[in-house]
Design a protein around this motif. Structure first.
Motif, PDB file in Angstrom:
ATOM      1  N   LEU A 104       0.840  -1.209   0.000  1.00 22.04           N
ATOM      2  CA  LEU A 104       0.000   0.000   0.000  1.00 22.04           C
ATOM      3  C   LEU A 104       0.870   1.252   0.000  1.00 22.04           C
ATOM      4  CD1 LEU A 104      -2.894   1.161   0.164  1.00 22.04           C
ATOM      5  CD2 LEU A 104      -2.651   1.165   2.646  1.00 22.04           C
ATOM      6  N   SER A 105       1.906   1.243   0.835  1.00 25.55           N
ATOM      7  CA  SER A 105       2.821   2.380   0.893  1.00 25.55           C
ATOM      8  C   SER A 105       3.424   2.649  -0.478  1.00 25.55           C
ATOM      9  CB  SER A 105       3.924   2.073   1.920  1.00 25.55           C
ATOM     10  OG  SER A 105       4.949   3.013   1.818  1.00 25.55           O
ATOM     11  N   ARG A 106       3.801   1.594  -1.181  1.00 22.65           N
ATOM     12  CA  ARG A 106       4.435   1.742  -2.506  1.00 22.65           C
ATOM     13  C   ARG A 106       3.438   2.093  -3.608  1.00 22.65           C
ATOM     14  NH1 ARG A 106       7.530  -0.769   0.639  1.00 22.65           N
ATOM     15  NH2 ARG A 106       9.777  -0.927   0.309  1.00 22.65           N
ATOM     16  N   ASN A 107       2.182   1.709  -3.433  1.00 22.67           N
ATOM     17  CA  ASN A 107       1.200   2.077  -4.447  1.00 22.67           C
ATOM     18  C   ASN A 107       0.792   3.539  -4.294  1.00 22.67           C
ATOM     19  OD1 ASN A 107      -0.349   1.381  -6.734  1.00 22.67           O
ATOM     20  ND2 ASN A 107      -2.195   1.290  -5.469  1.00 22.67           N
ATOM     21  N   VAL A 108       0.726   3.996  -3.051  1.00 23.97           N
ATOM     22  CA  VAL A 108       0.387   5.395  -2.788  1.00 23.97           C
ATOM     23  C   VAL A 108       1.480   6.311  -3.343  1.00 23.97           C
ATOM     24  CG1 VAL A 108       0.299   7.055  -0.889  1.00 23.97           C
ATOM     25  CG2 VAL A 108      -1.138   5.014  -0.836  1.00 23.97           C
ATOM     26  N   MET A 109       2.729   5.917  -3.191  1.00 27.34           N
ATOM     27  CA  MET A 109       3.862   6.705  -3.701  1.00 27.34           C
ATOM     28  C   MET A 109       5.008   5.748  -4.029  1.00 27.34           C
ATOM     29  SD  MET A 109       4.167   9.921  -4.351  1.00 27.34           S
ATOM     30  CE  MET A 109       3.325  11.081  -3.303  1.00 27.34           C
ATOM     31  N   ALA A 110       5.431   5.754  -5.283  1.00 23.50           N
ATOM     32  CA  ALA A 110       6.484   4.828  -5.700  1.00 23.50           C
ATOM     33  C   ALA A 110       7.743   5.041  -4.865  1.00 23.50           C
ATOM     34  CB  ALA A 110       6.798   5.016  -7.179  1.00 23.50           C
ATOM     35  N   ARG A 111       8.390   3.955  -4.475  1.00 21.50           N
ATOM     36  CA  ARG A 111       9.547   4.055  -3.581  1.00 21.50           C
ATOM     37  C   ARG A 111      10.838   3.849  -4.386  1.00 21.50           C
ATOM     38  NH1 ARG A 111      10.190   4.451   1.917  1.00 21.50           N
ATOM     39  NH2 ARG A 111       7.990   4.898   2.071  1.00 21.50           N
ATOM     40  N   ASP A 112      11.207   2.596  -4.617  1.00 20.94           N
ATOM     41  CA  ASP A 112      12.440   2.372  -5.388  1.00 20.94           C
ATOM     42  C   ASP A 112      12.179   2.234  -6.885  1.00 20.94           C
ATOM     43  OD1 ASP A 112      11.008   0.150  -4.705  1.00 20.94           O
ATOM     44  OD2 ASP A 112      12.621  -0.771  -3.534  1.00 20.94           O
ATOM     45  N   LYS A 113      10.988   1.754  -7.216  1.00 19.00           N
ATOM     46  CA  LYS A 113      10.656   1.537  -8.630  1.00 19.00           C
ATOM     47  C   LYS A 113       9.273   2.095  -8.941  1.00 19.00           C
ATOM     48  CE  LYS A 113      11.025  -3.038  -9.442  1.00 19.00           C
ATOM     49  NZ  LYS A 113      11.223  -4.246 -10.278  1.00 19.00           N
ATOM     50  N   VAL A 114       9.093   2.515 -10.195  1.00 14.51           N
ATOM     51  CA  VAL A 114       7.721   2.736 -10.671  1.00 14.51           C
ATOM     52  C   VAL A 114       7.299   1.463 -11.390  1.00 14.51           C
ATOM     53  CG1 VAL A 114       7.824   5.238 -10.832  1.00 14.51           C
ATOM     54  CG2 VAL A 114       8.552   3.861 -12.788  1.00 14.51           C
ATOM     55  N   LEU A 115       6.030   1.099 -11.240  1.00  8.63           N
ATOM     56  CA  LEU A 115       5.583  -0.210 -11.722  1.00  8.63           C
ATOM     57  C   LEU A 115       4.483  -0.130 -12.762  1.00  8.63           C
ATOM     58  CD1 LEU A 115       5.715  -1.686  -8.172  1.00  8.63           C
ATOM     59  CD2 LEU A 115       7.049  -2.585 -10.088  1.00  8.63           C
ATOM     60  N   TYR A 116       4.013   1.080 -13.052  1.00 13.14           N
ATOM     61  CA  TYR A 116       3.017   1.229 -14.121  1.00 13.14           C
ATOM     62  C   TYR A 116       2.960   2.686 -14.565  1.00 13.14           C
ATOM     63  CZ  TYR A 116       0.078   2.454 -10.039  1.00 13.14           C
ATOM     64  OH  TYR A 116      -0.407   2.996  -8.879  1.00 13.14           O
ATOM     65  N   ASP A 117       2.526   2.869 -15.783  1.00 12.78           N
ATOM     66  CA  ASP A 117       2.284   4.211 -16.312  1.00 12.78           C
ATOM     67  C   ASP A 117       1.215   4.866 -15.446  1.00 12.78           C
ATOM     68  OD1 ASP A 117       1.864   6.435 -18.112  1.00 12.78           O
ATOM     69  OD2 ASP A 117       0.101   5.347 -18.836  1.00 12.78           O
ATOM     70  N   GLY A 118       1.578   5.979 -14.798  1.00  7.46           N
ATOM     71  CA  GLY A 118       0.614   6.645 -13.927  1.00  7.46           C
ATOM     72  C   GLY A 118       0.919   6.461 -12.444  1.00  7.46           C
ATOM     73  N   HIS A 119       1.920   5.662 -12.119  1.00  9.00           N
ATOM     74  CA  HIS A 119       2.312   5.431 -10.719  1.00  9.00           C
ATOM     75  C   HIS A 119       2.745   6.769 -10.099  1.00  9.00           C
ATOM     76  CE1 HIS A 119       4.359   2.173  -7.998  1.00  9.00           C
ATOM     77  NE2 HIS A 119       3.703   3.066  -7.283  1.00  9.00           N
ATOM     78  N   ALA A 120       2.205   7.097  -8.926  1.00  7.54           N
ATOM     79  CA  ALA A 120       2.522   8.379  -8.281  1.00  7.54           C
ATOM     80  C   ALA A 120       3.986   8.416  -7.852  1.00  7.54           C
ATOM     81  CB  ALA A 120       1.625   8.575  -7.066  1.00  7.54           C
ATOM     82  N   VAL A 121       4.635   9.544  -8.100  1.00 10.79           N
ATOM     83  CA  VAL A 121       6.060   9.687  -7.787  1.00 10.79           C
ATOM     84  C   VAL A 121       6.307  10.830  -6.799  1.00 10.79           C
ATOM     85  CG1 VAL A 121       8.329  10.218  -8.781  1.00 10.79           C
ATOM     86  CG2 VAL A 121       6.761   8.710  -9.998  1.00 10.79           C
ATOM     87  N   ALA A 122       5.521  11.894  -6.903  1.00 11.28           N
ATOM     88  CA  ALA A 122       5.682  13.037  -5.997  1.00 11.28           C
ATOM     89  C   ALA A 122       4.390  13.843  -6.047  1.00 11.28           C
ATOM     90  CB  ALA A 122       6.857  13.911  -6.417  1.00 11.28           C
ATOM     91  N   ALA A 123       4.210  14.726  -5.075  1.00 13.50           N
ATOM     92  CA  ALA A 123       3.013  15.572  -5.083  1.00 13.50           C
ATOM     93  C   ALA A 123       3.336  16.917  -4.465  1.00 13.50           C
ATOM     94  CB  ALA A 123       1.876  14.897  -4.313  1.00 13.50           C
ATOM     95  N   VAL A 124       2.588  17.929  -4.896  1.00 13.45           N
ATOM     96  CA  VAL A 124       2.775  19.270  -4.345  1.00 13.45           C
ATOM     97  C   VAL A 124       1.427  19.807  -3.867  1.00 13.45           C
ATOM     98  CG1 VAL A 124       4.642  19.742  -5.973  1.00 13.45           C
ATOM     99  CG2 VAL A 124       2.324  20.521  -6.502  1.00 13.45           C
ATOM    100  N   ALA A 125       1.517  20.754  -2.918  1.00 13.40           N
ATOM    101  CA  ALA A 125       0.328  21.511  -2.522  1.00 13.40           C
ATOM    102  C   ALA A 125       0.643  22.985  -2.756  1.00 13.40           C
ATOM    103  CB  ALA A 125      -0.009  21.275  -1.057  1.00 13.40           C
ATOM    104  N   ALA A 126      -0.267  23.683  -3.429  1.00 11.67           N
ATOM    105  CA  ALA A 126      -0.008  25.069  -3.791  1.00 11.67           C
ATOM    106  C   ALA A 126      -1.270  25.899  -3.610  1.00 11.67           C
ATOM    107  CB  ALA A 126       0.470  25.151  -5.241  1.00 11.67           C
TER     108      ALA A 126
END
Lengths: 767, 160
Positions: A104-126
């Protein structure tokens, strides 16, 4: 247009509110725009979040540089995997939801690898959506791309790219020494297959495949998180289960459960996909980092790329039948795409293949296989529609071969009370035979067909959900009542809760306002999923209403100075025993509400249960289609859904569930699929190219509500939502086969596939 | 970046707002005027959840810029019921159970309103094609089509 249907076989009842059509309690808010959904909450100082997603299907993350994004004017916070707590492999599952927090932790935000097109990598709040959009473009991610795999069968081959070096097949035979994309294989067997097939006069063996399909809810995932400096967090989110969301979030983010208060917004469809969490933990972390409320709303493209879908599949099945129609043996195996992390609905697949039929010799196996696609989520009867399609297609073919009516074939083998499914469920009173007979007797079954038209039939099985539910029934001092449950209302469940409470209390539904309580205001309730809510939460409401009645009887007894056993409850009144007739006048619920405030205090009833006994339900469908031999286009022209629901508490919304599930099945069978390019990037990330049925694609959907009451529920409820999707794709595909006179084994049945099947030359543009 | 100053009529009221060039009417309605009854289902004009009326014509508000709305008259779901009385379409949607989750409902009601303005007595096929730009994933459309046809009958009866 057909006349309003009056063809249900609903049993007569003495109920005043149960089974009656009443104005829906949340209806006016929903036709006037007042109802507030996930994205409709605005808080002072609220920031807007956006997620950066991987363009690669499979890649190592070498580095993430967020410095430029952080420096942009208006950006208040940035998170990456460093902000989402990691959880070790084999973290004990969090009851009552089985969830691997490492995944779950890795699906919410990719850790060492991305595993699919669209996998979350980072997020910002503005401070604005526009700034947030700009900011994620400034985040620099270095990837090292890896080979990918999309097909669940190919992913099991020895040379397939491996998604998780740490994953070894559970229960693999014989080799568990090498990492594998197969998380586990579930299998079950009874009897003796060799003997079973040797007894058969006809053996049919076929292979099938299907593509992932999306739940297609119209409201994208949306939430607002507000974290306080004292460690508490408030979350407003569009979810099928806010208690489950709270459980997942508290464990994932190490929050105390009592300090995380989750409110379920009105929900714009879910169909299973909103039973888990996606943006919520990221919004909470951004809110904790910035000290401000954070709104996180996905775009439609994000919904397609990173949430849901339902698993695609490959399947093979072999069935043996005697010439008298007795099914002697069945052997089935299915490979389900789990997506990037394990969790394909293999258990349900196993339970689905042969469950409508009493077959001596059966074996079924289902493989949960990781591939470079978004992690699958539940979709209305998860695991069941594709397994059902395989079995029903083969049975329809067998009926043809041995020359028996397809419904008679089912009737000959139908499961009854006392029979046991492969999974070991011993059936109580079930209604398959009633459903089959209602189908056979329906005018649709024998109506004449025109040129290029075909008729399909299939029946589906679903073991409904039970589980944890809570309810409070609160008597207010003016004699009106609030019914609070913890089950988000997706399709009108508040109407049913209200009807059951009114029936118990003996008051008009107009006096009852049902609400969905937040996680701080009611004990635990499981999700609105698996067709469990009217059954399990409804049972809690009935219990809570009876608790109110007990308290009102006690109150009346105290006031009258008689024994509580001498007070009964009838038609909204506390009534003294006959021996007091003439001495004591009955007191109405409204009068007692006033008395309570002067005597013992306010009155409420509560119930917290873990419901079981929900049992199995069956849904049959008849579908007529017209196939255009020039274009290959399939048009459904008549559709009838026949389902045993136990008892329809709100018949109009029961019909709605049957109709909605049927049309989702039409989409699954004919149009919908995930389309990837050679780099495994999703190509159809919008509703224009992911083509769900629109109003002009489908006919009216006739419904026959069969009521074989479930003895385990106070009103006989079974459930309704899942079964209509279980048998719909099978019935539609069967209708196409009947129209074109050839078997079709790969969904969706798009025009090029139809043209190829009927031997037409396909224009290049259609390929 | 300079902003556009726009004055328009929304549900009969004069409103003024400032917006960026890229902001859609949908953004303006939801975030500047707090009219969140208009829903965002896709942002690309494919689902119809954001349908509003612009000078009487049904449009996808996600495909129209806020800056284009100067002096335009916009009707949203919040303006459909008048003086505490539901529009016949709203009432018939309730009577026919033509909604489940309800998120597509505001857009469908607006589209149906525009449809009935053009054609007061539509056939089932005309209703189906008239609503073909509005996705509903819950109902299978059956009850929606019935509700629209029944509302049309009611509106015709009221006129005579």
């Amino acid at each position: 247009m057909n006349e309003k249907r009056k063809n249900s076989t609903r049993s007569g009842s003495n109920f005043k509110w149960v089974g009656e059509v009443t104005p829906r309690p949340d209806g006016v808010d929903k036709v006037t725009g007042r109802a507030r959904y996930g994205d409709d909450l605005k808080l002072p100082g609220m920031l807007h979040a956006r997620v950066l997603r991987s363009p690669h299907a499979h890649a190592k993350i070498v580095s993430i540089d967020t410095s430029k994004a952080s420096a942009l004017e208006g950006v208040k916070g940035v998170v990456t995997y460093r902000d989402i707590p990691d959880h070790p492999l084999a973290t004990p599952p969090y009851p009552p939801i089985i969830q691997d927090f490492h995944d779950l932790s890795r699906n919410v935000m990719a850790r060492d690898k991305v595993l699919y097109d669209g996998h979350a990598v980072a997020a910002v709040a503005a401070t604005s959506e526009a700034v947030a959009r700009e900011a994620i473009k400034l985040i620099q991610v270095k990837y090292e791309t890896l080979p990918h795999v999309l097909d669940p069968f190919e992913a099991t081959l020895s040379d397939a790219p491996i998604l998780h070096e740490y994953q070894f097949t559970e229960g693999a035979d014989p080799d568990t020494s090498k990492p594998s994309n197969t998380f586990r294989t579930l299998s079950g067997e009874r009897g003796n297959l060799v003997q079973g097939f040797s007894e058969a006069d006809v053996i049919i063996e076929r292979e099938f495949s299907s593509q992932p399909v999306h739940q297609g809810f119209i409201e994208p995932m949306a939430c607002v998180a507000s974290a306080s400096e004292d460690g508490s967090v408030e979350l407003w989110t569009s979810t099928q289960g806010h208690f489950v969301a709270r459980g997942l979030l508290s464990k994932l983010l190490n929050l105390e459960i009592s300090k995380l208060r989750v409110t379920a917004s009105e929900i714009g469809g879910g169909f299973g996909a909103k039973t888990t969490i996606y943006g919520e933990p990221v919004a909470i972390r951004l809110s904790q980092k910035t000290g401000r409320p954070v709104r996180m709303t996905f775009t439609r493209s994000e919904v397609f790329r990173a949430t849901g879908p339902a698993a695609g599949s490959r399947c093979r099945i072999k069935v043996g039948i005697k010439s008298d129609g007795t099914i002697t043996a069945g052997d089935a195996e299915i490979w389900y795409q789990a997506g990037a992390f394990k969790g394909a609905p293999v258990g349900r697949a196993l339970d689905t293949f042969f469950s409508p039929y009493n077959i001596k010799h059966i074996r079924a196996a289902a493989h949960d296989v990781c591939v470079n696609r978004p992690k699958v989520a539940a979709y209305r009867a998860p695991g069941a529609p594709m397994a059902t399609w395989a079995m029903e297609a083969v049975l329809n073919e067998a009926a043809d071969v041995i020359g028996i009516d397809p419904i008679d074939l089912r009737l000959r083998n139908a499961v009854k009370e006392g029979d046991t499914s492969l999974k070991g469920t011993k059936h109580g009173r079930i209604g398959l035979i009633e459903v089959l007979e209602a189908t056979k007797n329906h005018a649709h079954y024998t109506a004449p067909l025109g040129r290029n038209e075909g008729r399909g039939f299939a029946v589906g099985y679903w073991l409904h959900g039970g589980g944890l539910s809570s309810a409070s029934v609160i008597l207010q001092d003016d004699g009106t009542v609030n019914v609070a449950t913890g089950s988000p209302d997706i399709g009108g469940s508040r109407s049913s809760m209200r009807a059951m409470a009114a029936e118990e209390l003996g008051i008009d539904v107009k006096l009852i306002k049902p609400i969905i309580a937040d996680t701080g205001s009611l004990p635990y309730s499981y999700q609105t999923a698996g067709s469990r809510t009217t059954y399990a939460t409804g049972m809690a409401v009935v219990n809570a209403a009876r608790d109110v009645i007990d308290r009102l009887r006690a109150l009346a007894a105290t006031k009258w100075d008689i024994g509580v056993k001498d007070v009964r409850w009838d038609d909204g009144h506390a009534i003294p025993a006959d021996k007091y007739e003439g001495e004591i006048s009955p007191l109405s619920l409204k009068e007692l509400a006033e008395v309570a405030m002067k005597m013992g205090g306010a009155i409420a009833g509560h119930s917290e249960i873990n419901a079981s006994g929900q049992g199995a339900a069956f849904c049959a469908q008849l579908v007529d289609v017209c196939v255009d031999p020039e274009t290959g286009r399939v048009t459904p022209i008549r559709h009838t859904v026949i389902e045993d629901v136990g008892r329809a508490i709100s018949p109009d919304y029961v019909e709605g569930q049957m109709q909605g599930g049927a049309v989702q099945g039409i989409g699954w069978a004919l149009n919908e699929e995930y389309i990837y390019n050679e780099n495994a990037q999703l190509q159809n990330t919008g509703f224009l190219d992911y083509r769900m049925p629109v109003a002009s694609d489908v006919p009216m959907i006739d419904t026959v509500i069969v009521e074989v009451p479930n003895p385990n529920h106070p009103y006989g409820v079974r459930g309704v939502g899942e079964p209509p999707l279980v048998s719909a794709p099978a019935a539609v595909a069967n209708a196409v086969e009947n129209a074109i006179g050839t078997t079709m084994s790969h969904l969706p049945l798009t025009p090029p596939k139809i043209l190829r099947a009927i031997g037409e030359t396909i224009p290049e543009a259609a390929e | 970046m300079s902003k556009h100053f726009v004055s328009a009529i929304v549900n009969g009221d004069e409103v003024e707002f400032r917006c960026d060039s890229g902001e859609t009417l949908l953004d303006v309605l939801r975030t500047k005027l707090y009219l969140t009854g208009t829903k965002n289902g896709c942002g690309t004009g494919d689902c119809g959840a954001c349908t509003v009326l612009m000078n009487g014509r049904a449009i996808n508000s996600c495909l129209v810029l806020g800056a284009e709305c100067s002096d335009m008259s916009i009707e949203t779901i919040e303006g459909m019921a008048v003086g505490g009385e539901l529009h016949p379409l709203q009432q018939k949607f309730l009577d026919h159970a033509a909604l489940q989750c309800g998120v597509c409902t505001p857009g469908i009601l607006n589209m149906a309103k525009a449809l009935l303005k053009e054609n007061s007595n539509p056939s089932e096929t005309e209703v189906r094609f008239g609503l073909a730009g509005n996705l509903c994933r819950c109902t299978g459309y059956d009850k929606i089509v019935r509700a629209v046809m029944d509302a049309a009958a009611e509106m015709r009866a009221r006129r005579t």
